[in-house]
Design an enzyme around this catalytic site. Sequence first.
Site, short mmCIF file in Angstrom:
data_model
loop_
_atom_site.label_atom_id
_atom_site.label_comp_id
_atom_site.label_asym_id
_atom_site.label_seq_id
_atom_site.Cartn_x
_atom_site.Cartn_y
_atom_site.Cartn_z
N GLU A 80 -4.42 -8.99 -1.49
CA GLU A 80 -4.95 -8.79 -0.13
C GLU A 80 -6.44 -8.46 -0.17
O GLU A 80 -6.89 -7.67 -0.99
CB GLU A 80 -4.20 -7.67 0.57
CG GLU A 80 -4.41 -7.69 2.08
CD GLU A 80 -3.79 -6.49 2.78
OE1 GLU A 80 -2.57 -6.29 2.67
OE2 GLU A 80 -4.55 -5.75 3.44
N GLU A 118 0.81 -1.23 0.00
CA GLU A 118 0.00 0.00 0.00
C GLU A 118 0.84 1.29 0.00
O GLU A 118 0.74 2.13 0.91
CB GLU A 118 -0.99 -0.03 1.18
CG GLU A 118 -1.85 -1.30 1.13
CD GLU A 118 -3.10 -1.29 1.99
OE1 GLU A 118 -3.17 -0.49 2.94
OE2 GLU A 118 -4.01 -2.08 1.69
#
Length: 498
Positions: free
Chosen positions: A350, A246
Amino acid sequence: MRILVLVLALLSSTRAQDKCNPRVYDYDSVVCVCDASYCDNPGIITFPEKGKFTLVTSTKDGLRFNVEEFPVSNEEDPDAVVVTINPEDEYQIILGFGGAFTDSTGLNVVSLPEDAQEHFYNSYFTSEGIGYTIGRIPIAGADCSTRTYSYDDVAGDVDLQHFNLTFEDYDYKIPVIKRAKELSPELKLFGSPWSPPAWMKTNGMFNQSGTLIKEYWQPWANYIVKFLDAYEAEGVELWGLTPQNEPMGGFQADWHINVCGWTSLDMRDWIKNNLGPTLQAAGYRRLKMMVDDFNRDTLTWYVEPMLEDPDSAQYIDGIAIHWYEDKYVGPHILDKTQALAPDKFLLYSEACFEKGVKLGSWDRGMEYLHFMMEALNHHCVGWVDWNLALDTEGGPNWASNWLDAPIIINPEAGEFYKEPIFYAIGHLSKFVEPGAVRISSTTTDYMLDVAAFNDPSGRKVVVLLNRGDAEIKVSLTDGSDIFVNFGMEAGAIQTILY
Ligand SMILES: *[C@@H]1O[C@H](CO)[C@@H](O)[C@H](O)[C@H]1NC(C)=O
Ligand SMILES: *[C@@H]1O[C@H](CO)[C@@H](O)[C@H](O)[C@H]1NC(C)=O
């Protein structure tokens, strides 16, 4: 004769024991309870003989991988929703499905009695369970840890002389990964860092807004190689890597979990000048490097510069995607990304529900499967879930970022609970093997989700989810004179093998 009766009695008793041991909590369906002495086990579900189809069903009412066999028909049911698959119209080859070996997962798993641990491993990593073949490993700490740490928290140690794995690796990650790998020998493992050591960052913290200080670009690449070396020395060889989890989160002042900000251009330059050459020199060029590792609202602009520059693109094999914005950004973005880089694969890396555990939520299972099928219908080669297991609170989590997981462990009771999400994922992962090829499919009812595959054996696997609130009849055809006719309850998930 007596022996035959005995054998039949044994067979039927094991069959009965394979069923879900249901328990109702606060939501609309059940969890299946497992402990040291018992766990539901669907076993290996094979293709039927020609002329028949196998129908595997899970429902809100509590069926879990219920297996039935029926003859195929040569007539379409005129009252049915029509699903048409085209085995000639082939798309991506499936890589597999999996989940993440976080500190919190391992800590929960090793707290179970040993026989219950074996049930956990069998549930995920064998073909009697749901057959996971991919695993993700956080490189040092993430939020799903009990503390913040890196592998070198000695400030200014640019030569990484104090680099070392931690007790989390030795107690919670490595032994759990090794047992999973014994059961699933082809398990593909990829690493992802959440944050470099805080002293390497502009804000001196593991979280919030901060980037890697430029003079540490090379030490940070060396650190990743040291991690790969340390895991190999412990007998855990990695298949892949995402350079940063991220990366865009690290530009937000209130980002509460471990992170490091990377602009797209800096990531491109770091890969081509530091990470790529360093991995190559250390003998890790075979590692699959997957960039982005964030929600699909960062596609395609985030990956474009690094894919367009041949000096960085040469090190990149795939694009990793997180699920959390799928509701807000349509799947066309996956098509666009695939078109931009036809030689790179797209993999979900994810996904999980946030804000804690909902024991027995069928809605969560349906929502998950809907988006998994959408991703597979738009070029993605697989789906890697977040924590394989968490406790009943959805942790531990040092940042109080409580999450949900397909398996919830209750260490005090020595039990674990398989959530509806576990079976939703399993309706794909158990039946769609690595090497299967996704084929096109259409349906006359937009509330009926479909994803279809050519199995490596030449047979067909079709996964269906009835999101509507009525029972329906379905007539499935592949353009030949074969029709597969069956019924689907509202909310039902079914896998067809024929
Ligand atoms: C690395 O960590 C392990 C386990 O905590 C410990 O046994 C070992 O002594 C450490 N090595 C160094 C160089 O600190
Ligand atoms: C960042 O982490 C520190 C602990 O290292 C914590 O005290 C702080 O609250 C975190 N920031 C946010 C925004 O949650």
